[in-house]
Design an enzyme around this catalytic site. Structure first.
Site, PDB file in Angstrom:
ATOM      1  N   VAL A  66      -5.944  -1.057   9.766  1.00 25.99           N
ATOM      2  CA  VAL A  66      -6.503  -0.182   8.727  1.00 25.99           C
ATOM      3  C   VAL A  66      -7.356  -0.928   7.706  1.00 25.99           C
ATOM      4  O   VAL A  66      -8.096  -0.300   6.950  1.00 25.99           O
ATOM      5  CB  VAL A  66      -5.396   0.609   7.992  1.00 25.99           C
ATOM      6  CG1 VAL A  66      -4.684   1.554   8.947  1.00 25.99           C
ATOM      7  CG2 VAL A  66      -4.412  -0.316   7.281  1.00 25.99           C
ATOM      8  N   TYR A 161       3.646  -3.476  -5.173  1.00 23.27           N
ATOM      9  CA  TYR A 161       3.764  -2.309  -4.294  1.00 23.27           C
ATOM     10  C   TYR A 161       3.615  -1.031  -5.113  1.00 23.27           C
ATOM     11  O   TYR A 161       2.884  -0.110  -4.724  1.00 23.27           O
ATOM     12  CB  TYR A 161       5.117  -2.341  -3.588  1.00 23.27           C
ATOM     13  CG  TYR A 161       5.360  -1.184  -2.650  1.00 23.27           C
ATOM     14  CD1 TYR A 161       4.712  -1.111  -1.416  1.00 23.27           C
ATOM     15  CD2 TYR A 161       6.240  -0.160  -2.986  1.00 23.27           C
ATOM     16  CE1 TYR A 161       4.938  -0.053  -0.550  1.00 23.27           C
ATOM     17  CE2 TYR A 161       6.474   0.905  -2.125  1.00 23.27           C
ATOM     18  CZ  TYR A 161       5.812   0.950  -0.910  1.00 23.27           C
ATOM     19  OH  TYR A 161       6.037   1.995  -0.053  1.00 23.27           O
ATOM     20  N   LYS A 165       0.672   1.858  -4.759  1.00 22.59           N
ATOM     21  CA  LYS A 165       0.961   3.264  -4.485  1.00 22.59           C
ATOM     22  C   LYS A 165       0.443   4.165  -5.611  1.00 22.59           C
ATOM     23  O   LYS A 165       0.102   5.330  -5.371  1.00 22.59           O
ATOM     24  CB  LYS A 165       2.453   3.461  -4.244  1.00 22.59           C
ATOM     25  CG  LYS A 165       2.935   2.813  -2.950  1.00 22.59           C
ATOM     26  CD  LYS A 165       2.155   3.331  -1.724  1.00 22.59           C
ATOM     27  CE  LYS A 165       2.702   2.822  -0.417  1.00 22.59           C
ATOM     28  NZ  LYS A 165       2.022   3.407   0.754  1.00 22.59           N
ATOM     29  N   THR A 198      14.659   3.374   6.693  1.00 21.28           N
ATOM     30  CA  THR A 198      13.944   2.814   7.837  1.00 21.28           C
ATOM     31  C   THR A 198      14.047   1.290   7.750  1.00 21.28           C
ATOM     32  O   THR A 198      14.683   0.743   6.845  1.00 21.28           O
ATOM     33  CB  THR A 198      12.465   3.227   7.783  1.00 21.28           C
ATOM     34  OG1 THR A 198      11.917   2.763   6.536  1.00 21.28           O
ATOM     35  CG2 THR A 198      12.302   4.739   7.872  1.00 21.28           C
TER      36      THR A 198
END
Length: 267
Positions: A66, A161, A165, A198
């Protein structure tokens, strides 16, 4: 429930080989969409495609880094060629590297900026170019960007992070305004997922314990649950269903929005 029917539509999910991305791809396919999995992990991506096909879904794998503009252009071309169009792009690919601010590593910061901010920005760019009138698909559509509850709270150990975001939120809103003003016919929204167990979520819990913020990973998870009014961690299906909603006609008058799917943690 007819508003959630995606039959006849085509979706590209980045970071779709595993975790949240795989769950989102599965939910989109279950709603009737043909799905392309875009990922750097070809092995896992193809396994996910085979699992989708086993359920009767139409699915393809497209290699995609990406952070690479040319790879994005090729991935969109490949998706349109393989599946006959492009109506939905889910910019899910992301990385999280835990660190105290006093210990930030510039290379790790650059990595998160490249994948989470540049990767999402390029995804929006190429989705708009393909979906707008005269584009390779040209039927309008929906972009769903994956931000994080980290954009709305001050959780220790994830400063960069969180910043990336927050940037996803701003990219979403400006792109939605541009799409509307220029008549592209593309809605642009984002989701703020809460913590989901996850591999990435489990790693975060381990990492914040390792750097001394919590006595154990279990304590870190407990702190998240304690801050969540619904009293539990998120599940992949919680996030995937929100993506299907925003991609569907049920959300036809929603653009430039950020949808918290965090059990109330970020309110």
């Amino acid at each position: 429930m007819s508003g959630y029917n995606l039959t006849g539509r085509t979706a590209l999910v980045t970071g779709g080989a595993r975790g949240l991305g795989a769950g989102m791809a599965e939910a989109l396919a279950r709603a009737g969409a043909a799905v392309a999995i875009g990922d750097v992990r070809e092995d896992l991506g193809k396994d996910t495609v085979e699992a989708l096909r086993a359920t009767g879904a139409t699915a393809e794998f497209v290699p995609l880094d990406v952070t690479d503009d040319a790879r994005w252009a090729q991935a969109v071309t490949d998706t349109v060629a393989a599946l006959g169009g492009l109506d939905i792009v889910v910019n899910n690919a992301g990385v999280e590297i835990t660190s105290l601010v006093v210990d930030l590593d510039p290379e790790q910061v650059r990595r998160m900026l490249e994948v989470n901010v540049l990767g999402t920005a390029l995804g929006i760019k190429h989705a708009l170019r393909a979906m707008r009138p005269g584009g390779a698909a040209g039927r309008g559509g929906a972009i769903v960007n994956i931000a994080s509850v980290a954009a709305t709270i001050a959780f220790p150990g994830i400063s960069v992070y969180s910043a990336t975001k927050s940037a996803v939120d701003r990219l979403t809103r400006v792109a939605a305004m541009e799409s509307g003003k220029l008549g592209y016919g593309v809605r642009v929204n984002c989701v703020y997922p809460g913590l989901v167990p996850t591999a990435m979520g489990a790693q975060l819990a381990d990492d914040v314990a390792r750097i001394g913020l919590f006595p154990s990973a279990e304590a870190a998870v407990g702190a998240v649950v304690e801050q969540t009014p619904q009293g539990r961690l998120g599940e992949v299906a919680d996030m995937a269903d929100a993506v299907v909603f925003l991609a569907s006609d049920a959300a036809r008058f929603i653009t430039g929005a950020g949808l918290p799917v965090d059990g109330g943690m970020g309110m």
